[in-house]
Design a protein around this motif. Structure first.
Motif, PDB file in Angstrom:
ATOM      1  N   VAL A   1       0.758   4.117  -3.065  1.00  0.00           N
ATOM      2  CA  VAL A   1       0.495   5.567  -2.801  1.00  0.00           C
ATOM      3  C   VAL A   1       1.552   6.268  -3.181  1.00  0.00           C
ATOM      4  O   VAL A   1       1.420   7.367  -3.759  1.00  0.00           O
ATOM      5  CB  VAL A   1       0.333   6.001  -1.139  1.00  0.00           C
ATOM      6  CG1 VAL A   1       0.124   7.200  -0.874  1.00  0.00           C
ATOM      7  CG2 VAL A   1      -0.894   5.183  -0.811  1.00  0.00           C
TER       8      VAL A   1
ATOM      9  N   ASP B   1      -7.306  10.678  -6.663  1.00  0.00           N
ATOM     10  CA  ASP B   1      -7.812  10.380  -5.185  1.00  0.00           C
ATOM     11  C   ASP B   1      -6.936   9.114  -4.921  1.00  0.00           C
ATOM     12  O   ASP B   1      -6.761   8.157  -5.471  1.00  0.00           O
ATOM     13  CB  ASP B   1      -9.037  10.063  -5.354  1.00  0.00           C
ATOM     14  CG  ASP B   1     -10.008  11.371  -5.477  1.00  0.00           C
ATOM     15  OD1 ASP B   1      -9.487  12.614  -5.231  1.00  0.00           O
ATOM     16  OD2 ASP B   1     -11.052  11.206  -6.095  1.00  0.00           O
ATOM     17  N   VAL B   2      -6.500   9.226  -3.760  1.00  0.00           N
ATOM     18  CA  VAL B   2      -5.812   7.855  -3.024  1.00  0.00           C
ATOM     19  C   VAL B   2      -6.617   6.995  -2.393  1.00  0.00           C
ATOM     20  O   VAL B   2      -7.561   7.691  -1.417  1.00  0.00           O
ATOM     21  CB  VAL B   2      -4.656   8.510  -1.983  1.00  0.00           C
ATOM     22  CG1 VAL B   2      -3.847   7.390  -1.382  1.00  0.00           C
ATOM     23  CG2 VAL B   2      -3.710   9.359  -2.812  1.00  0.00           C
ATOM     24  N   PRO B   3      -6.969   5.945  -2.520  1.00  0.00           N
ATOM     25  CA  PRO B   3      -7.724   4.844  -2.101  1.00  0.00           C
ATOM     26  C   PRO B   3      -7.447   4.785  -0.610  1.00  0.00           C
ATOM     27  O   PRO B   3      -6.210   4.796  -0.237  1.00  0.00           O
ATOM     28  CB  PRO B   3      -7.840   3.748  -2.740  1.00  0.00           C
ATOM     29  CG  PRO B   3      -6.555   3.822  -3.549  1.00  0.00           C
ATOM     30  CD  PRO B   3      -6.077   5.155  -3.497  1.00  0.00           C
ATOM     31  N   SER B   4      -8.491   4.478   0.297  1.00  0.00           N
ATOM     32  CA  SER B   4      -8.055   4.136   1.705  1.00  0.00           C
ATOM     33  C   SER B   4      -7.336   2.786   1.680  1.00  0.00           C
ATOM     34  O   SER B   4      -7.294   1.896   0.661  1.00  0.00           O
ATOM     35  CB  SER B   4      -9.384   3.959   2.419  1.00  0.00           C
ATOM     36  OG  SER B   4     -10.098   2.848   2.048  1.00  0.00           O
ATOM     37  N   ARG B   5      -6.738   2.139   2.568  1.00  0.00           N
ATOM     38  CA  ARG B   5      -6.048   1.111   2.760  1.00  0.00           C
ATOM     39  C   ARG B   5      -7.017  -0.167   2.561  1.00  0.00           C
ATOM     40  O   ARG B   5      -6.717  -1.177   1.675  1.00  0.00           O
ATOM     41  CB  ARG B   5      -5.543   1.040   4.267  1.00  0.00           C
ATOM     42  CG  ARG B   5      -4.769  -0.273   4.387  1.00  0.00           C
ATOM     43  CD  ARG B   5      -3.413  -0.287   4.047  1.00  0.00           C
ATOM     44  NE  ARG B   5      -2.658  -1.596   4.218  1.00  0.00           N
ATOM     45  CZ  ARG B   5      -1.440  -1.744   4.406  1.00  0.00           C
ATOM     46  NH1 ARG B   5      -0.729  -0.640   4.480  1.00  0.00           N
ATOM     47  NH2 ARG B   5      -0.751  -2.690   4.379  1.00  0.00           N
ATOM     48  N   ARG B   6      -8.408   0.086   2.979  1.00  0.00           N
ATOM     49  CA  ARG B   6      -9.241  -1.002   2.782  1.00  0.00           C
ATOM     50  C   ARG B   6      -9.770  -1.142   1.346  1.00  0.00           C
ATOM     51  O   ARG B   6      -9.930  -2.041   0.838  1.00  0.00           O
ATOM     52  CB  ARG B   6     -10.429  -0.670   3.762  1.00  0.00           C
ATOM     53  CG  ARG B   6     -11.548  -1.765   3.615  1.00  0.00           C
ATOM     54  CD  ARG B   6     -12.521  -1.253   4.622  1.00  0.00           C
ATOM     55  NE  ARG B   6     -13.382  -2.693   4.702  1.00  0.00           N
ATOM     56  CZ  ARG B   6     -14.294  -2.737   5.718  1.00  0.00           C
ATOM     57  NH1 ARG B   6     -14.365  -1.844   6.624  1.00  0.00           N
ATOM     58  NH2 ARG B   6     -14.979  -3.995   5.930  1.00  0.00           N
ATOM     59  N   GLU B   7      -9.680  -0.012   0.533  1.00  0.00           N
ATOM     60  CA  GLU B   7     -10.152   0.026  -0.735  1.00  0.00           C
ATOM     61  C   GLU B   7      -9.070  -0.642  -1.703  1.00  0.00           C
ATOM     62  O   GLU B   7      -9.145  -1.390  -2.436  1.00  0.00           O
ATOM     63  CB  GLU B   7     -10.484   1.300  -1.246  1.00  0.00           C
ATOM     64  CG  GLU B   7     -11.709   2.090  -0.663  1.00  0.00           C
ATOM     65  CD  GLU B   7     -11.914   3.509  -0.757  1.00  0.00           C
ATOM     66  OE1 GLU B   7     -12.974   4.312  -0.811  1.00  0.00           O
ATOM     67  OE2 GLU B   7     -10.928   4.215  -1.184  1.00  0.00           O
TER      68      GLU B   7
ATOM     69  N   GLU C   1      -6.847  -3.051  -0.613  1.00  0.00           N
ATOM     70  CA  GLU C   1      -6.721  -4.235  -0.448  1.00  0.00           C
ATOM     71  C   GLU C   1      -7.808  -4.800  -1.154  1.00  0.00           C
ATOM     72  O   GLU C   1      -7.819  -6.057  -1.561  1.00  0.00           O
ATOM     73  CB  GLU C   1      -6.823  -4.670   1.149  1.00  0.00           C
ATOM     74  CG  GLU C   1      -5.531  -4.379   1.823  1.00  0.00           C
ATOM     75  CD  GLU C   1      -4.344  -4.804   1.516  1.00  0.00           C
ATOM     76  OE1 GLU C   1      -4.342  -6.017   0.732  1.00  0.00           O
ATOM     77  OE2 GLU C   1      -3.389  -4.359   1.695  1.00  0.00           O
TER      78      GLU C   1
ATOM     79  N   TYR D   1       0.805  -1.170  -0.336  1.00  0.00           N
ATOM     80  CA  TYR D   1       0.114   0.105  -0.071  1.00  0.00           C
ATOM     81  C   TYR D   1       0.846   1.375   0.030  1.00  0.00           C
ATOM     82  O   TYR D   1       0.640   2.322  -0.773  1.00  0.00           O
ATOM     83  CB  TYR D   1      -0.966  -0.040   1.212  1.00  0.00           C
ATOM     84  CG  TYR D   1      -1.899   1.300   1.356  1.00  0.00           C
ATOM     85  CD1 TYR D   1      -2.801   1.472   0.294  1.00  0.00           C
ATOM     86  CD2 TYR D   1      -1.514   2.329   2.347  1.00  0.00           C
ATOM     87  CE1 TYR D   1      -3.608   2.500   0.486  1.00  0.00           C
ATOM     88  CE2 TYR D   1      -2.590   3.431   2.461  1.00  0.00           C
ATOM     89  CZ  TYR D   1      -3.247   3.594   1.323  1.00  0.00           C
ATOM     90  OH  TYR D   1      -3.988   4.747   1.554  1.00  0.00           O
ATOM     91  N   ASP D   2       1.908   1.265   0.837  1.00  0.00           N
ATOM     92  CA  ASP D   2       2.881   2.620   0.911  1.00  0.00           C
ATOM     93  C   ASP D   2       3.438   2.614  -0.521  1.00  0.00           C
ATOM     94  O   ASP D   2       3.561   3.880  -0.887  1.00  0.00           O
ATOM     95  CB  ASP D   2       3.816   2.096   2.057  1.00  0.00           C
ATOM     96  CG  ASP D   2       3.179   2.179   3.251  1.00  0.00           C
ATOM     97  OD1 ASP D   2       2.125   2.595   3.698  1.00  0.00           O
ATOM     98  OD2 ASP D   2       3.935   1.492   4.208  1.00  0.00           O
TER      99      ASP D   2
END
Length: 69
Positions: A32, A43-49, A51, A28-29
Motif C-alpha cells: 500500500v 485504487d488500493v486493493p483490500s487486504r483480501r484482494e 492476498e 500488505y502495508d
C-alpha cells in the motif's frame, strides 16, 4: 519506573516488528505504501484482494514448485 516501562514498550514493539517481518504480515502495508507513493490515484486493493493476487502470482510462477496446500 518510567524508564523500565519505556524499555518494555520498545522491546515489545521490536518483537512485534520482527514477527510481522518473519511471517510476511507486513507485505500488505509495504504494498500500500509503495502503491500510494508511485501512483497516488490508483485504487488500493483490500487486504483480501491483495492476498488473493499474491497467492495467484506465486502459484503461476514455475520457480515456486508444486504446492498441494
Amino acid at each position: 519506573m518510567r524508564s523500565a516501562l519505556n524499555h518494555a514498550v520498545r522491546a515489545a514493539r521490536g518483537v512485534r516488528w520482527y514477527v510481522r517481518e518473519l511471517t510476511d504480515e507486513s507485505a500488505y502495508d509495504r504494498y500500500v505504501a509503495h502503491l500510494r507513493a508511485e501512483r497516488a490515484d490508483a485504487d488500493v486493493p483490500s487486504r483480501r484482494e491483495f492476498e488473493r493476487m499474491r497467492t495467484d502470482r506465486q502459484e503461476a510462477d514455475p520457480r515456486q514448485g508444486f504446492r498441494c496446500c
